[in-house]
Write an enzyme that holds these catalytic residues in place. Structure first.
Site, short mmCIF file in Angstrom:
data_model
loop_
_atom_site.label_atom_id
_atom_site.label_comp_id
_atom_site.label_asym_id
_atom_site.label_seq_id
_atom_site.Cartn_x
_atom_site.Cartn_y
_atom_site.Cartn_z
N LYS A 11 13.31 66.33 52.07
CA LYS A 11 11.96 65.93 51.66
C LYS A 11 11.49 64.72 52.44
CE LYS A 11 11.08 63.22 47.95
NZ LYS A 11 9.89 62.35 47.84
N ASN A 12 12.38 63.74 52.61
CA ASN A 12 11.99 62.47 53.22
C ASN A 12 11.80 62.55 54.73
OD1 ASN A 12 11.92 61.20 50.74
ND2 ASN A 12 14.00 60.42 50.89
N CYS A 16 6.82 57.11 42.43
CA CYS A 16 7.71 56.67 41.37
C CYS A 16 7.55 55.19 41.09
CB CYS A 16 9.17 56.94 41.74
SG CYS A 16 9.60 58.68 41.79
N ARG A 48 6.50 48.36 46.26
CA ARG A 48 6.61 48.89 47.62
C ARG A 48 5.25 48.66 48.29
NH1 ARG A 48 9.49 54.72 46.89
NH2 ARG A 48 7.94 55.01 45.26
N VAL A 80 1.97 48.02 50.55
CA VAL A 80 1.51 48.62 51.79
C VAL A 80 1.18 47.56 52.83
CG1 VAL A 80 0.61 50.64 50.57
CG2 VAL A 80 -0.89 48.69 51.04
N ASP A 81 1.33 46.29 52.49
CA ASP A 81 0.98 45.23 53.43
C ASP A 81 1.73 45.36 54.75
OD1 ASP A 81 -0.54 44.32 51.38
OD2 ASP A 81 0.57 42.46 51.02
N ASP A 102 18.86 56.00 46.68
CA ASP A 102 18.58 57.30 46.07
C ASP A 102 19.82 57.98 45.50
OD1 ASP A 102 15.90 57.11 46.53
OD2 ASP A 102 15.81 58.57 48.15
N ARG A 138 9.48 67.15 42.28
CA ARG A 138 8.99 66.47 43.48
C ARG A 138 10.07 66.39 44.56
NH1 ARG A 138 7.99 61.06 42.60
NH2 ARG A 138 7.35 61.08 44.75
#
Length: 419
Positions: free
Chosen positions: A22-23, A117, A122, A124-125, A306, A398
């Site tokens: 997925k990643n 999640c 996390r 976005v800067d 994870d 997901r």
């Protein structure tokens, strides 16, 4: 909305095929926006996040054709807008990965602030600061990132903290920028290297992907290619740990042992017999109860965050005591409260969980809080006595392809029913 009912007490024994990662699939689907020719992405996992990404690209006017094997051909020649709306982006952090490709190829992007999640900050800067360093004009208005640039310029970028998605976003943006871009403190995850492999096949000039320093020399255009997504190392690790917690044997096919060296060593430390081939891994506990193992998460090549929740479950039923230290996300212990409902003995001290193994867990109703926590609750249900009812399983869908079907192939008793 569905839920899972897991009936414990079954020792897993069998083999399954591992899906594509997925990643890697999500950023590579975003990378197709860079190409002026069709791209075929193969080994794409059948996941809700992939469906969301396809819908996001479709909303932009991109043409997508999916075959019976879930290979996706993406043609951006029909794109007619550069807008990523809130109702799609809110469910999936990876949606921000369209920002860099749209901006560098088309000169503009209008992307909602992302969701995903709730496992910690996390920001976005890091993405935005990197794009600004490359000459982008960026405004944040009413929850949307509005970015413009005539043509991005190569820059020397030092990431404040290691971020997989920021590394991927900036690497993709740099492929069509004017000049050389150097990304320092880059994420080293295999999925980053897989994105770079696809970009290079499209005509990009990238060196250093998979290390902490990536160098990208911008080119004028990128073309089509056919790329196969690498195996999902987190899905692989999850099923191998599932075998270990049940005292069973699990063989994972179509995977890559080189991607899971730390995970496999922890399983050996827990007492598992581990054997590997070029594209398979087998873990066999031979009916034994696992030994407790200390866990400390960190960016790749260390133990992935994870996999923290899955090893937490292993430690709850292991012989001995252990510590589980989370260094990547500050809110990634939300599954602990649910494991306590099943009878686990866990004490939290800051970013460390102190776990004392118990001989058995007891089934109870629990609630999934994020993607990997959801999987850990399924694993806990497999070793608990009685039934464990897991609600809010949309998190699982997901990131895990047909989890109940794969576990049933291994002998697990997992049923999906209406909530």
């Amino acid at each position: 909305m569905d839920k899972l009912i897991v009936t414990g007490g079954c020792r897993l024994d069998g083999e399954i095929r591992i899906s594509g990662a997925k990643n890697a699939a999500l950023p590579i689907m975003a990378a197709t926006l860079l190409a002026d020719e069709p791209i075929t992405v193969c080994n794409v996992p059948h996941l809700h996040d992939v469906t969301t990404t396809m819908e996001l690209l479709g909303r932009m006017g991109v043409s997508l054709v999916v075959d019976e094997f879930l290979n996706i051909e993406v043609d951006t020649s029909t794109i007619n807008n550069f807008y990523a709306p809130y109702e799609l982006v809110k469910t999936m952090r990876a949606s921000i990965l369209v920002l860099g490709p749209l901006l560098t190829r088309f000169g503009e992007a209008h992307v909602s602030m992302p969701g995903g999640c709730a496992i910690g900050q996390r920001p976005v800067d890091i993405h935005l600061d990197g794009l600004k360093a490359m000459g982008a004009d960026i405004q944040v208005e009413n929850g949307y990132i509005i970015a413009r640039a005539d043509r991005l310029k190569g820059a020397h970028i030092v990431l404040e903290t290691i971020s997989v998605t920021a590394t991927e976003n900036l690497m993709m943006a740099a492929t069509l920028a004017d000049g050389e871009t150097v990304i320092e403190n880059a994420a080293q995850e295999p999925e980053v290297a897989d994105v770079a492999k696809c970009l290079i096949a499209m005509g990009a000039k990238i060196t250093g992907a998979g290390t902490s320093r990536i160098v990208v020399e911008g080119v004028s255009r990128l073309g089509g290619t056919r790329h196969r997504i690498l195996p999902d190392r987190i899905e692989t690790g999850t099923y191998l740990v599932a075998g270990a917690v049940t005292g069973g044997r699990v063989k994972a096919r179509d995977t890559d042992p080189k991607l899971l060296e730390v995970v496999l060593q922890k399983l050996r430390d827990a007492g598992a017999k581990v054997e590997c081939g070029e594209d398979w891994i087998e873990v066999d506990m031979e009916g034994r109860r696992p030994q407790a193992v200390n866990i400390h998460t960190a960016p790749y090549p260390a133990l992935p965050t994870d996999m923290q929740a899955q090893f937490m479950v292993l430690n709850t039923i292991a012989e001995g005591s252990s510590t589980v230290t989370e260094t990547v996300f500050e809110n990634r212990f939300m599954h602990v409260q649910e494991l306590l409902r099943l009878g686990a003995n866990i004490t939290l001290e800051g970013n460390t969980a102190l776990v004392k193994g118990v001989e058995s867990l007891q089934g109870a109703p629990v609630m999934a809080t994020d993607l990997r926590a959801s999987a850990s609750l399924v694993l806990a249900g497999l070793v608990a006595t009685g039934e464990t009812h897991i609600s809010r399983i949309y998190h699982i869908d997901r990131g895990y392809e047909c989890i109940e079907e794969k576990l049933e192939l291994l002998g697990g008793n997992v049923k999906r029913v209406p909530a």
